[in-house]
Design a protein around this motif. Structure first.
Motif, PDB file in Angstrom:
ATOM      1  N   GLY A 118       0.664  -1.486  -0.673  1.00  0.00           N
ATOM      2  CA  GLY A 118      -0.484   0.173  -0.392  1.00  0.00           C
ATOM      3  C   GLY A 118       0.895   1.273  -0.038  1.00  0.00           C
ATOM      4  O   GLY A 118       0.034   2.853   0.131  1.00  0.00           O
ATOM      5  N   ARG A 119       2.102   1.361  -0.272  1.00  0.00           N
ATOM      6  CA  ARG A 119       2.934   2.392   0.159  1.00  0.00           C
ATOM      7  C   ARG A 119       3.982   2.360  -1.024  1.00  0.00           C
ATOM      8  O   ARG A 119       5.075   3.241  -1.746  1.00  0.00           O
ATOM      9  CB  ARG A 119       3.846   2.546   0.772  1.00  0.00           C
ATOM     10  CG  ARG A 119       3.262   2.107   2.902  1.00  0.00           C
ATOM     11  CD  ARG A 119       3.914   3.230   3.458  1.00  0.00           C
ATOM     12  NE  ARG A 119       2.583   3.222   4.420  1.00  0.00           N
ATOM     13  CZ  ARG A 119       3.629   2.958   6.080  1.00  0.00           C
ATOM     14  NH1 ARG A 119       4.827   3.002   6.122  1.00  0.00           N
ATOM     15  NH2 ARG A 119       3.037   2.799   6.998  1.00  0.00           N
ATOM     16  N   SER A 120       3.581   1.948  -2.275  1.00  0.00           N
ATOM     17  CA  SER A 120       3.868   2.712  -3.630  1.00  0.00           C
ATOM     18  C   SER A 120       3.007   1.885  -4.591  1.00  0.00           C
ATOM     19  O   SER A 120       1.457   2.114  -4.483  1.00  0.00           O
ATOM     20  CB  SER A 120       4.177   1.781  -4.657  1.00  0.00           C
ATOM     21  OG  SER A 120       4.290   0.163  -4.358  1.00  0.00           O
ATOM     22  N   GLY A 121       2.921   2.787  -6.293  1.00  0.00           N
ATOM     23  CA  GLY A 121       2.344   2.700  -7.158  1.00  0.00           C
ATOM     24  C   GLY A 121       2.991   3.083  -8.371  1.00  0.00           C
ATOM     25  O   GLY A 121       3.198   3.326  -8.470  1.00  0.00           O
ATOM     26  N   ILE A 122       1.539   3.207  -9.584  1.00  0.00           N
ATOM     27  CA  ILE A 122       2.326   3.356 -10.662  1.00  0.00           C
ATOM     28  C   ILE A 122       0.666   3.687 -10.985  1.00  0.00           C
ATOM     29  O   ILE A 122      -0.179   3.749 -10.925  1.00  0.00           O
ATOM     30  CB  ILE A 122       1.992   1.232 -11.488  1.00  0.00           C
ATOM     31  CG1 ILE A 122       2.935   1.106 -10.744  1.00  0.00           C
ATOM     32  CG2 ILE A 122       2.762   1.729 -13.084  1.00  0.00           C
ATOM     33  CD1 ILE A 122       3.584  -0.406 -10.831  1.00  0.00           C
ATOM     34  N   VAL A 126      -2.472   3.204  -6.239  1.00  0.00           N
ATOM     35  CA  VAL A 126      -1.695   2.753  -5.508  1.00  0.00           C
ATOM     36  C   VAL A 126      -1.702   1.342  -5.986  1.00  0.00           C
ATOM     37  O   VAL A 126      -2.719   0.891  -6.010  1.00  0.00           O
ATOM     38  CB  VAL A 126      -2.400   2.480  -3.739  1.00  0.00           C
ATOM     39  CG1 VAL A 126      -1.611   1.592  -2.729  1.00  0.00           C
ATOM     40  CG2 VAL A 126      -2.382   3.973  -3.092  1.00  0.00           C
ATOM     41  N   ALA A 127      -0.733   0.789  -5.683  1.00  0.00           N
ATOM     42  CA  ALA A 127      -0.922  -0.774  -6.507  1.00  0.00           C
ATOM     43  C   ALA A 127      -0.483  -1.737  -5.378  1.00  0.00           C
ATOM     44  O   ALA A 127       0.211  -1.642  -4.490  1.00  0.00           O
ATOM     45  CB  ALA A 127       0.948  -0.698  -7.542  1.00  0.00           C
TER      46      ALA A 127
END
Length: 127
Positions: A118-122, A126-127
């Motif tokens: 929940g602390r990265s995204g593309i 959020v990915a």
């Protein structure tokens, strides 16, 4: 997405070394998690001028690769990949040594950063 940041003396970098490091680091991740995973690897090579690199408080001309791999936290403890951190550190160091020579093995540092779920995204999601 697995992401490498490599700080290294720019004198150690030429086209052959750059291509070899990028390919070798992707292959290192693939050797631990499977070849298809290696296709997701991003690599940033950051050359440091020799007079701006030091060890032990003194300027040094050594290549001294400082490598950070950022990966989702769960990948480091995946049940199908026992001892993932140790395997990654070994594979990464071996890849760098294969490109730059055995003399850099003892200079090479590897840090594994984990990104919690929940602390990265593309693409802004959020990915």
């Amino acid at each position: 997405m697995p992401h490498f940041t490599v700080h290294i003396s720019e004198t150690a970098l030429d086209r052959k070394a750059e291509e070899g490091l990028i390919r070798g680091l992707a292959d290192a991740v693939g050797s631990v998690y499977g070849e298809q995973f290696g296709t997701l690897v991003a690599v940033d090579l950051i050359g440091v001028p020799p007079h701006r690199r030091g060890t032990g408080g003194a300027v040094t001309g050594r290549a001294a690769p400082d490598i950070t791999l950022s990966l989702r936290e769960a990948a480091y403890r995946h049940p199908r990949v026992p001892d993932a951190p140790a395997r990654l550190i070994t594979a990464i160091t071996d890849a760098v040594t294969a490109v730059l020579g055995e003399e850099v093995r003892e200079q090479t540092t590897v840090g594994l950063l984990s990104v919690p779920e929940g602390r990265s995204g593309i693409g802004g999601r959020v990915a």
